[in-house]
Design a protein around this motif. Structure first.
Motif, PDB file in Angstrom:
ATOM      1  N   THR A  95      62.885  61.919  12.120  1.00  0.00           N
ATOM      2  CA  THR A  95      63.693  60.705  12.160  1.00  0.00           C
ATOM      3  C   THR A  95      62.815  59.477  12.359  1.00  0.00           C
ATOM      4  N   ARG A 158      65.629  59.748  22.186  1.00  0.00           N
ATOM      5  CA  ARG A 158      65.454  59.305  20.805  1.00  0.00           C
ATOM      6  C   ARG A 158      65.277  57.781  20.736  1.00  0.00           C
ATOM      7  N   ASP A 223      72.343  56.309  14.106  1.00  0.00           N
ATOM      8  CA  ASP A 223      71.938  57.709  14.256  1.00  0.00           C
ATOM      9  C   ASP A 223      73.053  58.477  14.952  1.00  0.00           C
ATOM     10  N   ASP A 225      73.887  62.223  16.225  1.00  0.00           N
ATOM     11  CA  ASP A 225      73.358  63.554  16.500  1.00  0.00           C
ATOM     12  C   ASP A 225      74.266  64.226  17.535  1.00  0.00           C
ATOM     13  N   CYS A 248      71.931  58.197   9.685  1.00  0.00           N
ATOM     14  CA  CYS A 248      71.280  59.485   9.944  1.00  0.00           C
ATOM     15  C   CYS A 248      72.288  60.385  10.640  1.00  0.00           C
ATOM     16  N   ARG A 327      70.357  68.083   8.532  1.00  0.00           N
ATOM     17  CA  ARG A 327      70.122  66.681   8.851  1.00  0.00           C
ATOM     18  C   ARG A 327      70.024  65.903   7.554  1.00  0.00           C
ATOM     19  N   PHE A 329      69.774  61.873   5.692  1.00  0.00           N
ATOM     20  CA  PHE A 329      69.484  60.447   5.815  1.00  0.00           C
ATOM     21  C   PHE A 329      69.979  59.781   4.533  1.00  0.00           C
TER      22      PHE A 329
END
Length: 633
Positions: A95, A158, A223, A225, A248, A327, A329
């Protein structure tokens, strides 16, 4: 002239300060700005210098441990109140590499050079910056830089790594809906001295993103996650990211995407997942490899579907299947005309339940007439009532994303940057290996076959990968590997050609007659005559460079019992949830100590932690659940 004299005097006095970065900041300002804002500018620089010295004074408590990852130094509680999974270091490294390249392209249009420590041209390593050059360095606030949101920050690892390793950042919002997680973020931000870049936030992730839907408040990078599925955040995320911004997304509910619960997959992602029977399981996973690769395309389809509702569409930059998660992007663009093409970018999958042969059926069709396009429904189906290869019936899956899953020029830039600076990441070797394989993949061929599956269908010994690839190349078709599977055969050759090659291989290595039952797929496959004469002589170009160099493409077991891990303990969050929603009462409070779970009244699917037991709450409404808290950091 007086202004220049004052500026020079200030520079000479500041040069005696012990903080070198403060001196460089002030020098650059004096050469490019006016004196009127100097006091405020100096005050912000001093605040950062104080933060750096204050960060060094924080000492861990007895119940805390220190974890170093990248340039971040993190404090974690030994009581597992905040989620942390060390196995996902590869995810975080990748990332950082992707966002760095995104920032590099974004700021290049503004004539701002990005400076990454360790790369060639790092001006911070050569003393004072060039007066005529605009640049962005790590740990420095760039007013024209990117605005980043980590919606599910957990410990903030992160976000802190973004602040310390990625240049050209204006601000990072580290959000979580757990008070323990936000406390951890505050502590770790202070420990790393990045409070001038990272702002903690205690909010529901979806609500926070909905509050940033206006053009002036939108994020450049978001992002996501989460622990499990990200679908409940996608609708808000595609609206809160700027036109051309980066989204992401991580997804760990692989059981749903890999075909174990097709009906659940449809309710969440709007697509039916297929459990492919024709390939073996990955050594570290319990899901068929074809299904894992299918998971990437279902997730891309889902994101694009949410974006289309708001006249937006996606352009995938990089899509990865790694370990126990996928994952992606993607860049989000606004354009009603391009949204009309979305139907032609999706396809249904017809898969034979006997031999595993699959066919794709596009959802829509576009025909170019001059500079315009005409859109019509697609014609189909591409298969008959039964499979042409083995006479078994088909099952229907999808729709899935049927276009490219990555931007070739973008991933080559990432690969080049990582190779120039190999010491930047702890998982550099794996990043180089995986992206190198992606550059070798056939980008326009969705899905793939597994070599050992093809052999198992006809009950013969498996040919070597080089022999099979050479036979396909000698037949006049292209073939490549896949980053998701060691034994993948990704090719533009029709399925009939692959089975003809396997028939020729069976003639060289006959199958046992007693295993060829009339009702088996092998019987029907081998009863037909091959339409070509396969040549298994190994060619030099059959062995790709990534395989020749022995690059590290797949993860070896890093830890015993490694995987997605359980959620952070949520007892405190449950009390917080009850205070805000008093109508939810806990029942069975006098249960025996051996009882592991207690239920929330009115919700049969909810479970919470009791005592010191670790559990996985099933409810989406409890504060520790996916409603904006403690995703895999």
């Amino acid at each position: 002239m007086p202004l220049n004299i004052v500026s020079i005097c200030c520079i000479l006095s500041l040069s005696k300060l012990p903080n070198r970065r403060l001196f460089l900041w002030t020098r650059q300002w004096c050469l490019q700005n006016r004196w009127g804002s100097f006091c405020e500018y100096l005050k912000s620089g001093m605040a950062k210098a104080d933060a750096t010295s204050e960060a060094c004074d924080i000492e861990p408590k007895r119940t805390e441990i220190i974890v170093n990852e990248g340039k971040a130094r993190m404090l974690f509680s030994s009581t597992s109140e905040v989620f942390y999974n060390p196995v996902q270091e590869f995810n975080r490294d990748l990332t950082c590499a992707v966002i760095t390249e995104f920032v590099r392209e974004n700021l290049a249009s503004k004539n701002i050079s990005v400076v990454v420590p360790g790369e060639e041209g790092d001006v911070t390593s050569h003393g004072a910056p060039d007066e005529s050059e605009s640049f962005a360095s790590v740990e420095q606030c760039c007013q024209d830089g990117v605005y980043i949101l980590e919606a599910l920050a957990a410990s903030g690892l992160r976000s802190i790594r973004f602040a310390k390793e990625i240049p050209g950042i204006k601000e990072i919002v580290a959000n979580d809906f757990s008070d323990k997680a936000v406390d951890s973020i505050k502590k770790n931000v202070l420990l790393n001295g990045v409070q001038h870049l990272v702002t903690e936030s205690f909010s529901d992730a979806s609500m926070l993103m909905h509050q940033h839907k206006s053009n002036k408040k939108q994020f450049d990078v978001i992002d996501l996650d989460p622990y499990g599925s990200p679908v409940q955040f996608l609708d808000a995320a595609v609206q809160a990211v700027k036109d051309g911004g980066l989204l992401c997304v991580t997804c760990t509910d692989m059981a749903v995407l890999a075909g174990n619960a097709s009906e659940t997959c449809y309710s969440k992602y709007g697509a039916m997942s297929l459990k492919a029977k024709f390939c073996h399981e990955m050594s570290s996973m319990r899901f068929p490899l074809h299904s894992i690769f299918q998971a990437l395309r279902i997730l891309l389809h889902c994101i694009d579907l949410h974006a289309n509702r708001y006249h937006r569409y996606i352009v995938p930059l990089l899509s990865v299947s790694a370990d126990f998660y996928v994952r992606v992007f993607v860049r989000i663009y606004v354009g009603q005309a391009k949204v009309k093409m979305s139907a032609s970018k999706r396809a249904l999958v017809y898969q034979c339940v006997g031999c595993g042969t699959f066919h794709l059926q596009k959802m829509g069709k576009r025909v170019q007439i001059g500079t315009n396009f005409k859109f019509t429904p697609a014609q189909g189906p591409p298969v008959g009532p039964v499979c042409d290869v083995c006479t078994h019936h088909h099952q229907l899956g999808g729709p899935i994303w049927a276009e490219s899953m990555y931007d070739e020029s973008f991933i080559r830039n990432i690969l080049s940057a990582v190779q120039r600076n190999p010491a930047r990441f702890g998982t550099t070797s794996r990043i180089i290996g995986m992206i190198t394989v992606m550059t070798e993949e056939l980008n326009n061929c969705p899905l793939y076959y597994c070599l050992d599956h093809l052999s198992s269908v006809v009950h013969v010994n498996t040919p070597s990968m080089l022999q099979m690839r050479s036979a396909i190349l000698n037949a006049g078709y292209d073939v490549s590997l896949s980053h998701a599977c060691k034994n993948a055969i990704k090719t533009n050759a029709p399925a009939a050609v692959l089975w003809d090659i396997m028939r020729c291989w069976e003639k060289l290595h006959p199958a046992k007659v007693e295993r060829l039952v009339e009702s088996s797929p092998a019987f029907h496959v081998l009863m037909k005559q091959s339409q070509l004469e396969a040549n298994f002589v190994v060619r030099a170009d059959a062995n790709p460079p990534s395989r020749q160099k022995g690059l590290k493409r797949f993860q070896e077991n890093p830890l015993p019992n490694w995987g997605p891990k359980t959620r952070a303990k949520c007892c405190n969050d449950v009390r917080q949830f009850q205070e805000k929603h008093p109508k939810h009462k806990l029942s069975n409070m006098k249960s025996s100590p051996s009882q592991k779970y207690q239920k929330v009244q009115g919700d049969a699917d909810a479970r919470i932690c009791v005592g010191q037991s670790e559990c996985v709450p099933l409810s989406m409404d409890i504060a520790s659940g996916p409603r904006g808290s403690s995703g895999p950091c």
